[in-house]
Design a protein around this motif. Structure first.
Motif, PDB file in Angstrom:
ATOM      1  N   ASN A  63       0.878  -1.169   0.000  1.00 18.23           N
ATOM      2  CA  ASN A  63       0.000   0.000   0.000  1.00 18.23           C
ATOM      3  C   ASN A  63       0.915   1.219   0.000  1.00 18.23           C
ATOM      4  O   ASN A  63       1.488   1.580   1.021  1.00 18.23           O
ATOM      5  CB  ASN A  63      -0.901   0.005   1.234  1.00 18.23           C
ATOM      6  N   THR A  64       1.089   1.843  -1.169  1.00 20.69           N
ATOM      7  CA  THR A  64       1.968   3.005  -1.301  1.00 20.69           C
ATOM      8  C   THR A  64       1.209   4.305  -1.109  1.00 20.69           C
ATOM      9  O   THR A  64       1.734   5.384  -1.398  1.00 20.69           O
ATOM     10  CB  THR A  64       2.683   3.000  -2.667  1.00 20.69           C
ATOM     11  N   GLY A  65      -0.009   4.222  -0.625  1.00 22.37           N
ATOM     12  CA  GLY A  65      -0.825   5.409  -0.393  1.00 22.37           C
ATOM     13  C   GLY A  65      -0.711   5.901   1.039  1.00 22.37           C
ATOM     14  O   GLY A  65       0.214   5.548   1.774  1.00 22.37           O
ATOM     15  N   THR A  66      -1.694   6.711   1.437  1.00 21.29           N
ATOM     16  CA  THR A  66      -1.671   7.353   2.751  1.00 21.29           C
ATOM     17  C   THR A  66      -2.793   6.884   3.670  1.00 21.29           C
ATOM     18  O   THR A  66      -2.881   7.360   4.797  1.00 21.29           O
ATOM     19  CB  THR A  66      -1.768   8.878   2.584  1.00 21.29           C
ATOM     20  N   GLN A  67      -3.656   6.005   3.191  1.00 21.72           N
ATOM     21  CA  GLN A  67      -4.756   5.500   4.004  1.00 21.72           C
ATOM     22  C   GLN A  67      -4.804   3.973   3.899  1.00 21.72           C
ATOM     23  O   GLN A  67      -4.257   3.400   2.954  1.00 21.72           O
ATOM     24  CB  GLN A  67      -6.081   6.098   3.532  1.00 21.72           C
ATOM     25  N   PRO A  68      -5.489   3.308   4.837  1.00 21.36           N
ATOM     26  CA  PRO A  68      -5.566   1.842   4.791  1.00 21.36           C
ATOM     27  C   PRO A  68      -6.199   1.333   3.495  1.00 21.36           C
ATOM     28  O   PRO A  68      -7.162   1.909   2.988  1.00 21.36           O
ATOM     29  CB  PRO A  68      -6.440   1.490   5.993  1.00 21.36           C
ATOM     30  N   LEU A  69      -5.650   0.250   2.977  1.00 17.75           N
ATOM     31  CA  LEU A  69      -6.126  -0.387   1.753  1.00 17.75           C
ATOM     32  C   LEU A  69      -6.924  -1.630   2.141  1.00 17.75           C
ATOM     33  O   LEU A  69      -6.462  -2.439   2.943  1.00 17.75           O
ATOM     34  CB  LEU A  69      -4.941  -0.789   0.870  1.00 17.75           C
ATOM     35  N   ILE A  70      -8.109  -1.757   1.556  1.00 16.72           N
ATOM     36  CA  ILE A  70      -8.943  -2.924   1.824  1.00 16.72           C
ATOM     37  C   ILE A  70      -9.260  -3.597   0.502  1.00 16.72           C
ATOM     38  O   ILE A  70      -9.817  -2.973  -0.413  1.00 16.72           O
ATOM     39  CB  ILE A  70     -10.252  -2.511   2.520  1.00 16.72           C
ATOM     40  N   ILE A  71      -8.898  -4.874   0.382  1.00 11.57           N
ATOM     41  CA  ILE A  71      -9.274  -5.637  -0.813  1.00 11.57           C
ATOM     42  C   ILE A  71     -10.698  -6.124  -0.588  1.00 11.57           C
ATOM     43  O   ILE A  71     -10.971  -6.869   0.352  1.00 11.57           O
ATOM     44  CB  ILE A  71      -8.313  -6.806  -1.073  1.00 11.57           C
ATOM     45  N   GLU A  72     -11.591  -5.661  -1.437  1.00 15.03           N
ATOM     46  CA  GLU A  72     -13.009  -5.985  -1.298  1.00 15.03           C
ATOM     47  C   GLU A  72     -13.329  -7.376  -1.832  1.00 15.03           C
ATOM     48  O   GLU A  72     -14.096  -8.124  -1.225  1.00 15.03           O
ATOM     49  CB  GLU A  72     -13.844  -4.923  -2.011  1.00 15.03           C
ATOM     50  N   ARG A  73     -12.752  -7.715  -2.987  1.00 20.69           N
ATOM     51  CA  ARG A  73     -12.950  -9.039  -3.564  1.00 20.69           C
ATOM     52  C   ARG A  73     -11.920  -9.264  -4.663  1.00 20.69           C
ATOM     53  O   ARG A  73     -11.310  -8.314  -5.159  1.00 20.69           O
ATOM     54  CB  ARG A  73     -14.367  -9.224  -4.107  1.00 20.69           C
ATOM     55  N   VAL A  74     -11.761 -10.543  -5.039  1.00 15.37           N
ATOM     56  CA  VAL A  74     -10.859 -10.919  -6.122  1.00 15.37           C
ATOM     57  C   VAL A  74     -11.652 -11.812  -7.060  1.00 15.37           C
ATOM     58  O   VAL A  74     -12.218 -12.819  -6.641  1.00 15.37           O
ATOM     59  CB  VAL A  74      -9.603 -11.643  -5.592  1.00 15.37           C
ATOM     60  N   ASP A  75     -11.726 -11.417  -8.334  1.00 15.74           N
ATOM     61  CA  ASP A  75     -12.462 -12.183  -9.344  1.00 15.74           C
ATOM     62  C   ASP A  75     -11.485 -12.921 -10.251  1.00 15.74           C
ATOM     63  O   ASP A  75     -10.413 -12.400 -10.576  1.00 15.74           O
ATOM     64  CB  ASP A  75     -13.326 -11.259 -10.207  1.00 15.74           C
ATOM     65  N   VAL A  76     -11.888 -14.113 -10.674  1.00 15.36           N
ATOM     66  CA  VAL A  76     -11.095 -14.910 -11.615  1.00 15.36           C
ATOM     67  C   VAL A  76     -11.950 -15.184 -12.850  1.00 15.36           C
ATOM     68  O   VAL A  76     -13.169 -15.049 -12.814  1.00 15.36           O
ATOM     69  CB  VAL A  76     -10.605 -16.221 -10.973  1.00 15.36           C
ATOM     70  N   THR A  77     -11.297 -15.581 -13.935  1.00 15.23           N
ATOM     71  CA  THR A  77     -12.011 -15.762 -15.207  1.00 15.23           C
ATOM     72  C   THR A  77     -12.622 -17.138 -15.383  1.00 15.23           C
ATOM     73  O   THR A  77     -13.439 -17.331 -16.273  1.00 15.23           O
ATOM     74  CB  THR A  77     -11.070 -15.471 -16.391  1.00 15.23           C
ATOM     75  N   CYS A  78     -12.205 -18.116 -14.573  1.00 12.65           N
ATOM     76  CA  CYS A  78     -12.780 -19.458 -14.707  1.00 12.65           C
ATOM     77  C   CYS A  78     -12.645 -20.207 -13.395  1.00 12.65           C
ATOM     78  O   CYS A  78     -11.916 -19.787 -12.497  1.00 12.65           O
ATOM     79  CB  CYS A  78     -12.122 -20.232 -15.841  1.00 12.65           C
ATOM     80  N   GLY A  79     -13.315 -21.350 -13.312  1.00 13.39           N
ATOM     81  CA  GLY A  79     -13.252 -22.173 -12.117  1.00 13.39           C
ATOM     82  C   GLY A  79     -11.926 -22.876 -11.924  1.00 13.39           C
ATOM     83  O   GLY A  79     -11.700 -23.502 -10.893  1.00 13.39           O
ATOM     84  N   CYS A  80     -11.037 -22.773 -12.919  1.00 12.50           N
ATOM     85  CA  CYS A  80      -9.738 -23.432 -12.828  1.00 12.50           C
ATOM     86  C   CYS A  80      -8.778 -22.671 -11.911  1.00 12.50           C
ATOM     87  O   CYS A  80      -7.737 -23.190 -11.535  1.00 12.50           O
ATOM     88  CB  CYS A  80      -9.120 -23.575 -14.219  1.00 12.50           C
ATOM     89  N   THR A  81      -9.127 -21.431 -11.555  1.00 10.77           N
ATOM     90  CA  THR A  81      -8.266 -20.596 -10.722  1.00 10.77           C
ATOM     91  C   THR A  81      -8.975 -20.288  -9.415  1.00 10.77           C
ATOM     92  O   THR A  81     -10.126 -19.856  -9.422  1.00 10.77           O
ATOM     93  CB  THR A  81      -7.911 -19.286 -11.449  1.00 10.77           C
ATOM     94  N   THR A  82      -8.270 -20.515  -8.307  1.00  8.28           N
ATOM     95  CA  THR A  82      -8.833 -20.235  -6.985  1.00  8.28           C
ATOM     96  C   THR A  82      -7.996 -19.139  -6.330  1.00  8.28           C
ATOM     97  O   THR A  82      -6.785 -19.313  -6.148  1.00  8.28           O
ATOM     98  CB  THR A  82      -8.792 -21.504  -6.107  1.00  8.28           C
ATOM     99  N   PRO A  83      -8.623 -18.008  -5.961  1.00  7.60           N
ATOM    100  CA  PRO A  83      -7.860 -16.935  -5.343  1.00  7.60           C
ATOM    101  C   PRO A  83      -7.921 -16.970  -3.813  1.00  7.60           C
ATOM    102  O   PRO A  83      -8.840 -17.526  -3.221  1.00  7.60           O
ATOM    103  CB  PRO A  83      -8.566 -15.685  -5.859  1.00  7.60           C
TER     104      PRO A  83
END
Length: 147
Positions: free
Chosen positions: A67-87
């Motif tokens: 996080n190179t910014g000045t406030q806390p970073l929150i990852i809201e969600r991670v999307d993938v393009t197919c069921g072959c990838t699990t994040p």
């Protein structure tokens, strides 16, 4: 002839004076500068190449970010393009200057050839979603040679 030359000279002076009276344009902050006032998601690398793998292999890579910014970073969600990838990803807020991760586990079962999978990371960063990619070349699984 003198009147024509004088009128051209006078017109040039008036036009030059009018241009000089314009207000200087204010500099608009670049999106990168604006984003630095909030959270900024900066990945060490945005693409990972697994090289050649065999059909059915399961491979995994962790993308690290700061996080190179000045406030806390929150990852809201991670999307993938197919069921072959699990994040998987850092669930807690990442404070300014601190690091987090996004992990992609890829199952090559049922796939062959060149593959490039996008992983979309949605966060509260001002510059919107970021993309990271995993790349591989899947070779066909060969049967063991019998004697």
């Amino acid at each position: 002839m003198k009147k024509v030359l004088l009128s051209f000279a006078f017109t040039a002076l008036v036009a030059g004076g009018a241009v000089a009276q314009e207000k200087p344009k204010t500099k608009v902050a670049a999106p990168q500068e604006q984003a630095k006032n909030g959270p900024v998601l900066t990945f060490e690398a945005t693409e990972h190449n697994f090289g050649d793998i065999t059909q059915g292999d399961v491979v995994e890579h962790t993308f690290k970010f700061t996080n190179t910014g000045t406030q806390p970073l929150i990852i809201e969600r991670v999307d993938v393009t197919c069921g072959c990838t699990t994040p998987a990803w850092t669930k807690e807020p990442v404070m300014p200057g601190k690091t987090g991760f996004v992990t992609a586990k890829y199952n090559s079962a049922g796939r062959l050839g060149q593959q490039k999978k996008a992983i979309t990371v949605h966060s509260n960063a001002a510059d919107g979603a970021k993309y990271v990619y995993i790349v591989t070349n899947i070779k066909e699984k060969t049967a063991s040679a019998k004697n």
